[in-house]
Scaffold this motif. Structure first.
Motif, PDB file in Angstrom:
ATOM      1  N   LEU A 128       1.772   7.107  -6.354  1.00 45.69           N
ATOM      2  CA  LEU A 128       0.749   8.127  -6.618  1.00 45.69           C
ATOM      3  C   LEU A 128       1.328   9.522  -6.374  1.00 45.69           C
ATOM      4  O   LEU A 128       1.127  10.454  -7.161  1.00 45.69           O
ATOM      5  CB  LEU A 128      -0.434   7.874  -5.678  1.00 45.69           C
ATOM      6  CG  LEU A 128      -1.795   8.423  -6.066  1.00 45.69           C
ATOM      7  CD1 LEU A 128      -2.252   7.833  -7.370  1.00 45.69           C
ATOM      8  CD2 LEU A 128      -2.799   8.120  -4.975  1.00 45.69           C
ATOM      9  N   ALA A 157       2.393   1.785  -3.331  1.00 46.19           N
ATOM     10  CA  ALA A 157       1.398   2.290  -4.284  1.00 46.19           C
ATOM     11  C   ALA A 157       1.109   3.767  -4.039  1.00 46.19           C
ATOM     12  O   ALA A 157       0.973   4.555  -4.973  1.00 46.19           O
ATOM     13  CB  ALA A 157       0.116   1.482  -4.157  1.00 46.19           C
ATOM     14  N   GLU A 158       1.031   4.140  -2.768  1.00 48.04           N
ATOM     15  CA  GLU A 158       0.751   5.548  -2.465  1.00 48.04           C
ATOM     16  C   GLU A 158       1.919   6.442  -2.841  1.00 48.04           C
ATOM     17  O   GLU A 158       1.730   7.557  -3.316  1.00 48.04           O
ATOM     18  CB  GLU A 158       0.415   5.696  -0.986  1.00 48.04           C
ATOM     19  CG  GLU A 158      -0.988   5.214  -0.688  1.00 48.04           C
ATOM     20  CD  GLU A 158      -1.461   5.665   0.670  1.00 48.04           C
ATOM     21  OE1 GLU A 158      -2.102   6.718   0.742  1.00 48.04           O
ATOM     22  OE2 GLU A 158      -1.164   4.969   1.649  1.00 48.04           O
ATOM     23  N   LEU A 159       3.124   5.944  -2.621  1.00 49.40           N
ATOM     24  CA  LEU A 159       4.283   6.741  -3.007  1.00 49.40           C
ATOM     25  C   LEU A 159       4.327   6.918  -4.525  1.00 49.40           C
ATOM     26  O   LEU A 159       4.702   7.977  -5.027  1.00 49.40           O
ATOM     27  CB  LEU A 159       5.574   6.089  -2.499  1.00 49.40           C
ATOM     28  CG  LEU A 159       5.814   6.222  -0.990  1.00 49.40           C
ATOM     29  CD1 LEU A 159       6.987   5.357  -0.551  1.00 49.40           C
ATOM     30  CD2 LEU A 159       6.080   7.667  -0.598  1.00 49.40           C
ATOM     31  N   GLU A 166       0.829  -1.203   0.000  1.00 43.66           N
ATOM     32  CA  GLU A 166       0.000   0.000   0.000  1.00 43.66           C
ATOM     33  C   GLU A 166       0.868   1.259   0.000  1.00 43.66           C
ATOM     34  O   GLU A 166       0.605   2.219  -0.724  1.00 43.66           O
ATOM     35  CB  GLU A 166      -0.911   0.047   1.245  1.00 43.66           C
ATOM     36  CG  GLU A 166      -1.953  -1.036   1.299  1.00 43.66           C
ATOM     37  CD  GLU A 166      -1.516  -2.179   2.191  1.00 43.66           C
ATOM     38  OE1 GLU A 166      -0.340  -2.604   2.065  1.00 43.66           O
ATOM     39  OE2 GLU A 166      -2.316  -2.651   2.997  1.00 43.66           O
ATOM     40  N   VAL A 167       1.902   1.224   0.840  1.00 46.76           N
ATOM     41  CA  VAL A 167       2.777   2.399   0.921  1.00 46.76           C
ATOM     42  C   VAL A 167       3.475   2.630  -0.416  1.00 46.76           C
ATOM     43  O   VAL A 167       3.575   3.763  -0.895  1.00 46.76           O
ATOM     44  CB  VAL A 167       3.809   2.223   2.060  1.00 46.76           C
ATOM     45  CG1 VAL A 167       4.938   3.237   1.935  1.00 46.76           C
ATOM     46  CG2 VAL A 167       3.131   2.373   3.408  1.00 46.76           C
TER      47      VAL A 167
END
Lengths: 202, 405
Positions: free
Chosen positions: A143, A139-141, A136-137
Motif C-alpha cells: 500500500l 500488504a501494508e508495504l 499484513e506487513v
C-alpha cells in the motif's frame, strides 16, 4: 564515551590498538584524519561502519540492481574527497549526502530509460521484506509503495529516509542538503499526502 | 514519528549481509585506481546522453502539458442530457445521470440542481433544493464543487449525499472524503470522511448531525486521537472506547460550533468542548497495531481484546482490512473460531488490501471448519471452485476430512 576514548588515545597512543577493539571504535573525526593520512585500515573501518546504512538507503530508494553501484560509488567518492570534509564529525551526514546524489543520478538515468522500459527504477518495499514477515506487513508495504509512487521525489525521499531507513531528522537534512526546518516540512507534507491518499481508499 | 514505522523497518531486509559487505569492499578496492580515467570517458558519454535526455524530456513535458490543458468537459452518457454551464435539472421523480468520467448523480424527487461551471478541470453545480447523491470517480481529472447557498461542498473523493432542506443543509459521506466550506461551518471548513455527516442550519446555526444509522454508512463515525503537528510516535494513545462523532442534535450557536462538532456527550453543552474531529489516518491505526504487536507475544488475550475493542473506530481507514486480518489470525490461534471467521469476513467484504483477500478467504474457511460452524462445507466448496490452486487448499481439505488435529 567517544570523548573519553579520544582523550585516552591522545594521552597514550600505545593504547590505540586496545581502544580500537572497543565497541564504539575510533570517532568519525579520527577516522577521517587517518584516511587523509593514507591509512588503508581507516578506509575499511569507515566502510564497515557505514556500509549497512548506505546500502539500506540505496535499497529503500532503488531497485536491487542499482544498489551495489550506489554503495561502491559512494565510498569511492568519499575516499577521494574526504580531505574536503570541513567538519569531520559530520561524516555520517556527508556520506548520506553523497549516497543520495548517487541515487539521484540513478533516477536521472532511469528517467531516460523508462521511455523504453517503462520502469522508473524505484524500489518496491513489499519486495524487500525479510523471511517470516507477516502477510499484513507485506500488504501494508504494498500500500505504501502505491502511495509513495504518487509523491514527488522531494518529499518522498525524506519520508523514506526518516521512516523506512530510520535516519534522524538531522541526518535526513544532511542527506537531502536542506535545512532542518525544510526537512520537517517536507516529511510533514509527505505524511499529509500519504494520509490523504490512504484516506481516499487508494 | 519513526517509532510508528519501526515494525516496518524491522520487517525489511537489512542493507547488506556480511558476504555482500566483503564482496563490495573488494570491488571498491578494485575500482579505486582507475575510476578517474573511467569517469572522464564516461563523462563524454554522459554529455551525449544528457542531450538526448533533454530533448526527450522537453518533448515529453510539452506533450503532457498539452494533455493537461485539453481535459474534455464532463458530459452525460446520455447525449440528450446537456451538462454545460446553465443546464438545470429539476426532476419530479428520482433521476440518475451517468457521466462520461464514470461518475454519477442521483437526484431525489423534487431536487433542483444547476450546472454553473463545466470547464474541464472543474465541475461546479448549485443545489437549490432537495437531495442529490454524488458518486464521484476517485482521482478523476477535475475537482467538483457543489454550492448550496449555505455552504460549499468540495470533493476530495468520492461518494456522498447533499440535501438542501428548508432548515438547512445536510451532507453525508458514504465513501472517501469531502470538504464542506462556508461561513456557518465550524472553523469555516470541515473535512468529512466515510460515515460522517454534518448539518448546517440555514439561519446561522449549526447542528452537528448524528452519525448515520444507514448501514451503508456505518452506525458510528469515529473520532481518532488528535494528532495535529505531532508525530504519530508523540501522539496521545488512542481512547479506549469508540467515540461517535456526535450523539447530540441540539442546535448550537455558530460561535461555539467549531469546538462542538465532535462533541460526544449526549448532555454536551458549549462549555464542554473537545477538539474538532480529524479523519482516521494510517498512523493512528499504526499506533494501535504497534501496541497490539507488542502485546501479542506476551499476552495474546489482551492483544485480542485491545484490537477487538478498537478496530471499528478505523473502519474507513485504508488499513482497516489489515487490522481485521490481524484480528482474524489472532483469534484463530486463540481458537475463537466465530470471532476469527467474522474478522476474516470483514477483510473479504472490505476488499482491501487486495493481496490479503484470498488468504482471508482461506483462513475464514479454516476457522469455520475448525469451529464446525454452519456453512463450513459449503464455504470450502466455494473456495475450492474459486481458487483451485491456492496453497492452503490441501490443508483445508485435510481439515474437512477430519484428519487434521
Amino acid at each position: 564515551m567517544k570523548a573519553l576514548l579520544f582523550i585516552c588515545m591522545s594521552a597514550a597512543p600505545g593504547l590505540a590498538s586496545i581502544i580500537s577493539l572497543a565497541p564504539t571504535g575510533p570517532s568519525d573525526a579520527e577516522l577521517v584524519e587517518r584516511i587523509c593520512n593514507g591509512d588503508k585500515w581507516a578506509q575499511e573501518a569507515m566502510y564497515r561502519r557505514y556500509v549497512r546504512l548506505i546500502a539500506s538507503v540505496a535499497r529503500r530508494m532503488l531497485q536491487p540492481t542499482d544498489v551495489d553501484d550506489v554503495v561502491q560509488e559512494t565510498f569511492i567518492i568519499a575516499f577521494e574527497k574526504v580531505g574536503q570534509l570541513v567538519q569531520p564529525s559530520a561524516l555520517k551526514g556527508w556520506l548520506l549526502q553523497i549516497a543520495m546524489s548517487r541515487v539521484h543520478r540513478k533516477f536521472r538515468f532511469r528517467r531516460i530509460t523508462r521511455l523504453f522500459t517503462g520502469d522508473d527504477g524505484r524500489a518496491c518495499l513489499a519486495e524487500q521484506v525479510s523471511v517470516g514477515a507477516s502477510p499484513e506487513v507485506i500488504a501494508e508495504l504494498a500500500l505504501f509503495d502505491r502511495v509513495l509512487g504518487k509523491l514527488p521525489r522531494s518529499v518522498r525521499e525524506p519520508w523514506l529516509l526518516r521512516n523506512m531507513v530510520g535516519c534522524s531528522l538531522e541526518e535526513v537534512a544532511a542527506a537531502c542538503d536542506c535545512s532542518l526546518a525544510t526537512i520537517k516540512r517536507r516529511i510533514s507534507d509527505a505524511q499529509g499526502q500519504i494520509d490523504a491518499m490512504l484516506g481516499e481508499g487508494l | 514519528m519513526s517509532d510508528s514505522y519501526q515494525r516496518f523497518r524491522d520487517s525489511l531486509e537489512p542493507g547488506y549481509s556480511e558476504q555482500e559487505i566483503r564482496e563490495n569492499w573488494q570491488r571498491i578496492e578494485d575500482r579505486q585506481g582507475p575510476v578517474k580515467v573511467r569517469r572522464n570517458m564516461l563523462s563524454l558519454a554522459a554529455l551525449g546522453t544528457c542531450a538526448v535526455a533533454a530533448a526527450v524530456l522537453f518533448f515529453g513535458s510539452t506533450k503532457s502539458s498539452s494533455t493537461n490543458s485539453s481535459i474534455a468537459n464532463l458530459t452525460a452518457v446520455d447525449q440528450s442530457i446537456s451538462m454545460e454551464a446553465g443546464a438545470t435539472f429539476s426532476a419530479n421523480e428520482a433521476t440518475n445521470i451517468a457521466l462520461s468520467d464514470g461518475s454519477a448523480l442521483s437526484l431525489a424527487p423534487n431536487a433542483k440542481l444547476n450546472v454553473i461551471g463545466n470547464e474541464g478541470s472543474r465541475f461546479v453545480t448549485q443545489l437549490q433544493r432537495g437531495n442529490v447523491h454524488f458518486n464521484v470517480k476517485p482521482r478523476g481529472p477535475r475537482t467538483w464543487e457543489i454550492e448550496t447557498g449555505i455552504a460549499t461542498v468540495e470533493v476530495v473523493g468520492t461518494e456522498f449525499d447533499v440535501n438542501v432542506e428548508d432548515e438547512g443543509l445536510l451532507v453525508t459521506v458514504s465513501r472517501g472524503v469531502v470538504l464542506v466550506r462556508g461561513e456557518r461551518v465550524p472553523g469555516r471548513v470541515v473535512r468529512l470522511t466515510a460515515g460522517m455527516s454534518i448539518r448546517v442550519k440555514r439561519e446561522a446555526e449549526v447542528i452537528p448531525a448524528a452519525a448515520s444509522s444507514d448501514p451503508k454508512l456505518g452506525s458510528t463515525a469515529t473520532v481518532p486521537e488528535e494528532v495535529g503537528d505531532r508525530t504519530p510516535a508523540e501522539a496521545k494513545p488512542a481512547p479506549q472506547t469508540p467515540v461517535p462523532l456526535v450523539t447530540s442534535t441540539t442546535a448550537i450557536s455558530p460561535t461555539v460550533a467549531a469546538v462542538t462538532i465532535a462533541n460526544t456527550s449526549e448532555s454536551s453543552t458549549p462549555a464542554d468542548p473537545v477538539e474538532p474531529s480529524q479523519p482516521p489516518t494510517l498512523h493512528t491505526l499504526q499506533t494501535l497495531l504497534r501496541d497490539v504487536d507488542a502485546l501479542r507475544a506476551t499476552n495474546p488475550a489482551a492483544a485480542i481484546a485491545l484490537l477487538s475493542s478498537q478496530i471499528d473506530r478505523y473502519n474507513s481507514d485504508a488499513s482497516y482490512g489489515v487490522a481485521a486480518f490481524t484480528l482474524g489470525r489472532m483469534t484463530l490461534d486463540a481458537k475463537d473460531y466465530n470471532a476469527s471467521a467474522a474478522a476474516f469476513a470483514i477483510v473479504i467484504s472490505n476488499g482491501k488490501p487486495v493481496s490479503l483477500v484470498q488468504d482471508a478467504q482461506a483462513r475464514r474457511v479454516e476457522a469455520m471448519l475448525r469451529g464446525n460452524l454452519p456453512g463450513a462445507d459449503a464455504a470450502l466448496q466455494t473456495f475450492v471452485v474459486n481458487h483451485p490452486a491456492h496453497p492452503r487448499r490441501a490443508r483445508l481439505e485435510i481439515l474437512a476430512a477430519g484428519v487434521d488435529d
